[in-house]
Design an enzyme around this catalytic site. Structure first.
Site, PDB file in Angstrom:
ATOM      1  N   LEU A  50     -28.658 -17.126  -2.279  1.00  0.00           N
ATOM      2  CA  LEU A  50     -27.829 -16.669  -2.300  1.00  0.00           C
ATOM      3  C   LEU A  50     -26.751 -16.354  -3.824  1.00  0.00           C
ATOM      4  O   LEU A  50     -27.967 -16.529  -4.716  1.00  0.00           O
ATOM      5  CB  LEU A  50     -26.524 -17.402  -1.899  1.00  0.00           C
ATOM      6  CG  LEU A  50     -26.740 -17.801   0.146  1.00  0.00           C
ATOM      7  CD1 LEU A  50     -25.602 -18.939   0.112  1.00  0.00           C
ATOM      8  CD2 LEU A  50     -26.098 -16.825   0.152  1.00  0.00           C
ATOM      9  N   SER A  51     -25.950 -15.260  -4.228  1.00  0.00           N
ATOM     10  CA  SER A  51     -25.747 -14.973  -5.204  1.00  0.00           C
ATOM     11  C   SER A  51     -25.475 -16.757  -6.509  1.00  0.00           C
ATOM     12  O   SER A  51     -25.892 -16.592  -7.274  1.00  0.00           O
ATOM     13  CB  SER A  51     -24.344 -13.726  -5.120  1.00  0.00           C
ATOM     14  OG  SER A  51     -23.623 -14.000  -5.019  1.00  0.00           O
ATOM     15  N   GLU A  52     -24.698 -17.238  -5.463  1.00  0.00           N
ATOM     16  CA  GLU A  52     -24.474 -18.320  -6.109  1.00  0.00           C
ATOM     17  C   GLU A  52     -24.202 -19.685  -5.425  1.00  0.00           C
ATOM     18  O   GLU A  52     -24.006 -19.278  -4.424  1.00  0.00           O
ATOM     19  CB  GLU A  52     -22.943 -18.500  -7.298  1.00  0.00           C
ATOM     20  CG  GLU A  52     -22.683 -17.603  -7.709  1.00  0.00           C
ATOM     21  CD  GLU A  52     -22.350 -16.238  -7.881  1.00  0.00           C
ATOM     22  OE1 GLU A  52     -22.566 -15.823  -8.955  1.00  0.00           O
ATOM     23  OE2 GLU A  52     -21.990 -16.164  -6.893  1.00  0.00           O
ATOM     24  N   THR A  53     -24.560 -20.613  -5.330  1.00  0.00           N
ATOM     25  CA  THR A  53     -24.416 -22.520  -5.053  1.00  0.00           C
ATOM     26  C   THR A  53     -23.669 -22.826  -5.976  1.00  0.00           C
ATOM     27  O   THR A  53     -24.545 -22.805  -7.225  1.00  0.00           O
ATOM     28  CB  THR A  53     -26.266 -22.608  -4.861  1.00  0.00           C
ATOM     29  OG1 THR A  53     -26.720 -21.533  -3.455  1.00  0.00           O
ATOM     30  CG2 THR A  53     -26.226 -23.722  -4.006  1.00  0.00           C
ATOM     31  N   HIS A  86     -15.441 -16.038  -6.633  1.00  0.00           N
ATOM     32  CA  HIS A  86     -15.740 -16.324  -5.111  1.00  0.00           C
ATOM     33  C   HIS A  86     -16.723 -17.860  -5.569  1.00  0.00           C
ATOM     34  O   HIS A  86     -15.893 -18.517  -4.323  1.00  0.00           O
ATOM     35  CB  HIS A  86     -16.257 -15.263  -4.712  1.00  0.00           C
ATOM     36  CG  HIS A  86     -18.336 -16.122  -4.814  1.00  0.00           C
ATOM     37  ND1 HIS A  86     -18.513 -15.317  -4.823  1.00  0.00           N
ATOM     38  CD2 HIS A  86     -18.656 -16.407  -3.319  1.00  0.00           C
ATOM     39  CE1 HIS A  86     -20.108 -15.291  -5.041  1.00  0.00           C
ATOM     40  NE2 HIS A  86     -20.095 -16.535  -3.317  1.00  0.00           N
TER      41      HIS A  86
END
Length: 316
Positions: A50-53, A86
């Site tokens: 994912l774009s961020e974890t 986000h």
């Protein structure tokens, strides 16, 4: 690490800047991340892709003394970020859903590498106080390179700034949402500029005819993505946003840090007045909606709906 050494930890995947599951930007949140090394966090973030974890930890002693409720580590598949919007809202959603009790009745206080970030619950949304923004002019030669790579005429660019609030962006204000939505990035040429691009365009004060026109062009852009089936409602939207990450040849669905930076820049320069609402994600089949609102001190808050999509346990 052998499977026998792994520990079960709570995991949530939260969709952010949408009230409709799978229409925003997801973040995977590992709750109770105590004991994980940097390498383990990075490996898992690379695996989720994912774009961020994010990883929720107890606050440091210094931050706890200032009232911090938890510490957040934010990883992309490639490295750690000092701040991201986000993931901040999605992680707060997960922390509260998991039984987190903030010290303050008015807000949650998150510690991250960028510093302390306040998060408030407003009108069934979570909102973070935009962190301090550093900005400076864009080198004209670099802007000309970016403009050409985007296939734009110089007159279609109204303003540009280098923006940094824990994440770097080149902010570019375009002349019209039609221009913005029609862009088809030339990823190799854009990657050569070394820039992440936050593109924005303002909507004029609208009558009913203009609203119908905007709905039609957003429907075309949404259909062009071949991901979704219906265009987002946009009756109150005043800004259209696209976040391009050329180094990965990808467009970010909905970006909190970018919208925070754009809001601080564009309101400071008189291009927009808060409160306002921004759309992002149309061209990649999402329907992100970001609410920007000032408080009594003039600070800007960046808010949106959050919704749980995955809930369970992860072995880490």
């Amino acid at each position: 690490m052998p499977a026998s050494a792994l520990r079960s930890r709570p995991l949530m995947t939260v969709d952010v800047f949408t009230a409709v599951p799978y229409q925003g930007n997801p973040v995977a949140v590992v709750l109770d991340a105590a004991g994980l090394s940097d390498a383990q966090m990075q490996q898992f973030a690379r695996w989720t892709n994912l774009s961020e974890t994010t990883f929720v930890l107890p606050p440091s002693a210094e931050a706890a003394a200032q009232g911090a409720d938890y510490r957040l580590r934010i990883f992309t598949p490639r490295g750690e970020l000092a701040f991201a919007g986000h993931p901040t809202l999605g992680s707060c959603h997960a922390w509260l859903a998991h039984g987190g009790q903030p010290h303050s009745s008015s807000h949650v206080l998150q510690e991250c590498e960028q510093g302390l970030v306040q998060i408030a619950r407003r009108d069934q949304r979570l909102a973070f106080c935009a962190p301090a923004l550093q900005r400076q002019p864009v080198d004209p030669a670099l802007l000309a390179q970016v403009t050409a790579a985007l296939g734009l005429e110089p007159a279609q660019v109204l303003a540009a700034q280098q923006l940094y609030n824990g994440s770097p962006w080149m902010g570019v204000l375009l002349d019209d949402p039609d221009t913005l939505l029609a862009l088809e990035p030339d990823w190799p040429r854009l990657a050569a500029t070394g820039q992440k691009l936050g593109l924005a365009a303002r909507y004029p004060q609208e009558d009913a005819g203009a609203l119908i026109g905007r709905s039609s062009r957003e429907a075309r852009a949404f259909a062009g993505s071949r991901v979704g089936e219906t265009a987002p409602a946009a009756a109150s939207v005043q800004l259209e946003v696209r976040g391009l990450v050329p180094s990965q040849a990808m467009e970010d669905p909905v970006t909190g840090s970018l919208n925070a930076a754009l809001a601080q820049w564009l309101t400071a320069e008189g291009w927009l007045q808060a409160p306002y609402t921004a759309n992002q994600g149309v061209c990649v089949g999402r329907a992100g909606e970001i609410a920007i609102a000032p408080d009594a001190t003039g600070a800007l808050w960046v808010g949106g709906h959050t919704v749980t999509c995955v809930q369970g346990q992860v072995l880490l």
